[in-house]
Design a protein around this motif. Sequence first.
Motif, PDB file in Angstrom:
ATOM      1  N   UNK A  98     -37.842 -20.869-109.474  1.00  0.00           N
ATOM      2  CA  UNK A  98     -37.191 -22.334-109.390  1.00  0.00           C
ATOM      3  C   UNK A  98     -36.452 -22.744-108.055  1.00  0.00           C
ATOM      4  N   UNK A  99     -35.393 -21.861-108.001  1.00  0.00           N
ATOM      5  CA  UNK A  99     -34.382 -22.212-107.075  1.00  0.00           C
ATOM      6  C   UNK A  99     -34.869 -21.710-105.834  1.00  0.00           C
ATOM      7  N   UNK A 100     -35.567 -20.697-105.559  1.00  0.00           N
ATOM      8  CA  UNK A 100     -36.309 -20.349-104.227  1.00  0.00           C
ATOM      9  C   UNK A 100     -37.179 -21.400-103.865  1.00  0.00           C
ATOM     10  N   UNK A 101     -37.944 -21.911-104.756  1.00  0.00           N
ATOM     11  CA  UNK A 101     -39.036 -23.169-104.473  1.00  0.00           C
ATOM     12  C   UNK A 101     -38.555 -24.321-104.159  1.00  0.00           C
ATOM     13  N   UNK A 102     -37.311 -24.803-104.901  1.00  0.00           N
ATOM     14  CA  UNK A 102     -36.542 -25.918-104.532  1.00  0.00           C
ATOM     15  C   UNK A 102     -36.004 -25.849-103.222  1.00  0.00           C
ATOM     16  N   UNK A 103     -35.287 -25.067-102.834  1.00  0.00           N
ATOM     17  CA  UNK A 103     -34.684 -24.821-101.422  1.00  0.00           C
ATOM     18  C   UNK A 103     -35.803 -24.791-100.319  1.00  0.00           C
ATOM     19  N   UNK A 104     -36.713 -24.109-100.849  1.00  0.00           N
ATOM     20  CA  UNK A 104     -37.886 -24.081 -99.486  1.00  0.00           C
ATOM     21  C   UNK A 104     -38.663 -25.450 -99.540  1.00  0.00           C
ATOM     22  N   UNK A 105     -38.867 -26.496-100.490  1.00  0.00           N
ATOM     23  CA  UNK A 105     -39.217 -27.892-100.582  1.00  0.00           C
ATOM     24  C   UNK A 105     -38.170 -28.677 -99.674  1.00  0.00           C
ATOM     25  N   UNK A 106     -37.030 -28.484 -99.900  1.00  0.00           N
ATOM     26  CA  UNK A 106     -36.117 -29.187 -99.175  1.00  0.00           C
ATOM     27  C   UNK A 106     -36.135 -28.870 -97.697  1.00  0.00           C
TER      28      UNK A 106
ATOM     29  N   UNK B 283     -22.397 -31.665-104.437  1.00  0.00           N
ATOM     30  CA  UNK B 283     -23.839 -31.864-104.199  1.00  0.00           C
ATOM     31  C   UNK B 283     -24.435 -30.651-104.848  1.00  0.00           C
ATOM     32  N   UNK B 284     -24.033 -30.280-105.910  1.00  0.00           N
ATOM     33  CA  UNK B 284     -24.574 -28.918-106.488  1.00  0.00           C
ATOM     34  C   UNK B 284     -25.882 -29.164-107.341  1.00  0.00           C
ATOM     35  N   UNK B 285     -26.565 -27.999-107.284  1.00  0.00           N
ATOM     36  CA  UNK B 285     -27.962 -27.947-107.845  1.00  0.00           C
ATOM     37  C   UNK B 285     -27.713 -27.095-109.299  1.00  0.00           C
ATOM     38  N   UNK B 286     -28.177 -27.604-110.359  1.00  0.00           N
ATOM     39  CA  UNK B 286     -28.060 -26.959-111.669  1.00  0.00           C
ATOM     40  C   UNK B 286     -29.602 -26.793-112.145  1.00  0.00           C
ATOM     41  N   UNK B 287     -29.794 -25.404-112.503  1.00  0.00           N
ATOM     42  CA  UNK B 287     -31.188 -25.204-113.012  1.00  0.00           C
ATOM     43  C   UNK B 287     -31.207 -24.522-114.161  1.00  0.00           C
ATOM     44  N   UNK B 288     -32.182 -25.061-114.786  1.00  0.00           N
ATOM     45  CA  UNK B 288     -32.407 -24.651-116.295  1.00  0.00           C
ATOM     46  C   UNK B 288     -33.963 -24.019-116.578  1.00  0.00           C
TER      47      UNK B 288
ATOM     48  N   UNK C  18     -38.918 -27.696 -96.004  1.00  0.00           N
ATOM     49  CA  UNK C  18     -40.183 -28.145 -95.600  1.00  0.00           C
ATOM     50  C   UNK C  18     -40.394 -29.807 -95.266  1.00  0.00           C
ATOM     51  N   UNK C  19     -39.667 -30.340 -96.139  1.00  0.00           N
ATOM     52  CA  UNK C  19     -39.783 -31.849 -96.131  1.00  0.00           C
ATOM     53  C   UNK C  19     -38.669 -32.369 -95.461  1.00  0.00           C
ATOM     54  N   UNK C  20     -37.650 -31.428 -94.983  1.00  0.00           N
ATOM     55  CA  UNK C  20     -36.465 -32.004 -94.079  1.00  0.00           C
ATOM     56  C   UNK C  20     -35.513 -32.906 -94.929  1.00  0.00           C
ATOM     57  N   UNK C  21     -35.731 -33.006 -96.390  1.00  0.00           N
ATOM     58  CA  UNK C  21     -34.812 -34.015 -97.123  1.00  0.00           C
ATOM     59  C   UNK C  21     -33.930 -33.099 -98.058  1.00  0.00           C
ATOM     60  N   UNK C  22     -32.768 -33.685 -98.084  1.00  0.00           N
ATOM     61  CA  UNK C  22     -31.762 -32.800 -99.056  1.00  0.00           C
ATOM     62  C   UNK C  22     -31.128 -34.148-100.025  1.00  0.00           C
ATOM     63  N   UNK C  23     -30.922 -33.696-101.331  1.00  0.00           N
ATOM     64  CA  UNK C  23     -30.529 -34.802-102.298  1.00  0.00           C
ATOM     65  C   UNK C  23     -29.067 -35.229-101.969  1.00  0.00           C
ATOM     66  N   UNK C  24     -28.520 -36.468-102.096  1.00  0.00           N
ATOM     67  CA  UNK C  24     -27.211 -36.979-101.805  1.00  0.00           C
ATOM     68  C   UNK C  24     -26.376 -36.806-102.759  1.00  0.00           C
TER      69      UNK C  24
END
Length: 317
Positions: free
Chosen positions: A61-69, A48-53, A71-77
């Motif tokens: 970008x990484x900070x924002x992505x994790x913060x939004x997960x 379930x890795x995250x690849x940022x470019x 806040x929304x209480x949703x995580x990628x499968x």
Amino acid sequence: MSKKVKVSAPGKIILSGEHAVVYGKPEIIGAINQRLEVTIKELESSTKSLIFSSQEPSGLLEFGTKKIFKILGKYPKKALEICVDSEIPIGSGLGSSAALAVAITTALFKFFNQTIDRKKINEIAYEIEKRQHGTPSGGDNTVVTYGGFLWYRKETESFKFFKPLRFSSDKLSEFVLINTGRPMETTGEMVAIVKYLYNRNKKRVEEILNGIEEVTRQMLIAFDQAETKKIMLAIKKNEQLLEKLEVVSPFAKRIIREIEKKGGSAKICGAGGKRKGSGILLAFHPKKEVIFKLTEKWSLPTFEVKLGEEGVKIEKN
Ligand code: MEV
């Protein structure tokens, strides 16, 4: 087929009111036609890795992505690849971090099938901006979210007022942007420099901030009346006040003085920069060619810009 989402957000320009807006004064701010794109692609991978470019070095970008997960209480499968592609120069006053914060928030809303609610997106982007700027006014993320031109004012942390402005003036197409180089300081550091000055001499800095508020109102009238002379005068006064706040470098001042000598006017736009580059200058001259000729001499990138453009939007894949 694996899921893919693409979102674009504009950069911004502050016509008048930067720094003063952090102290509750109004600003006039517009979205521009340089945009940043975020693409999210679901990958067929068992981890379930995250690849940022992304070109931006700060990890926003990484900070924002994790913060939004969170806040929304949703995580990628599945694993996600998140790419940023931007026409907006980084850290130069054109709102690159706000565009990134708004675009990644909108892209993740879309990815998780949430309603695209601009108010919510703007609130989350503001929280992400805090990491970058410390005490942002929230103006940058607001105009990037909604687009157009805004009269923006942060009354309190929980009450931020803004209203769309409709300028019909063709004078807006006479603006030229000059890149004096990426500032050595971050926006957060520039805001802190003004704060330091404020704490040392509250009365004097308050006078400067009141002066900027007055100029912002003059700028509004100047655009309503499409009066070239008044627009140039407002820009010039605004720049003088920003110089008193010590956010303009000697290098940028030299360029601005030459533009003034040739009958134009220019100001920093955004946080500015103290030591070398001051980021983007907003320059105005009834004959644009005069500015292009001057900046050619210094080999400074100079370009035209369209103002009042569309806010964040979902792009077709
Ligand atoms: C940055 O684009 C503009 C500043 O006024 C900071 C802010 O509004 O958050 C310097």
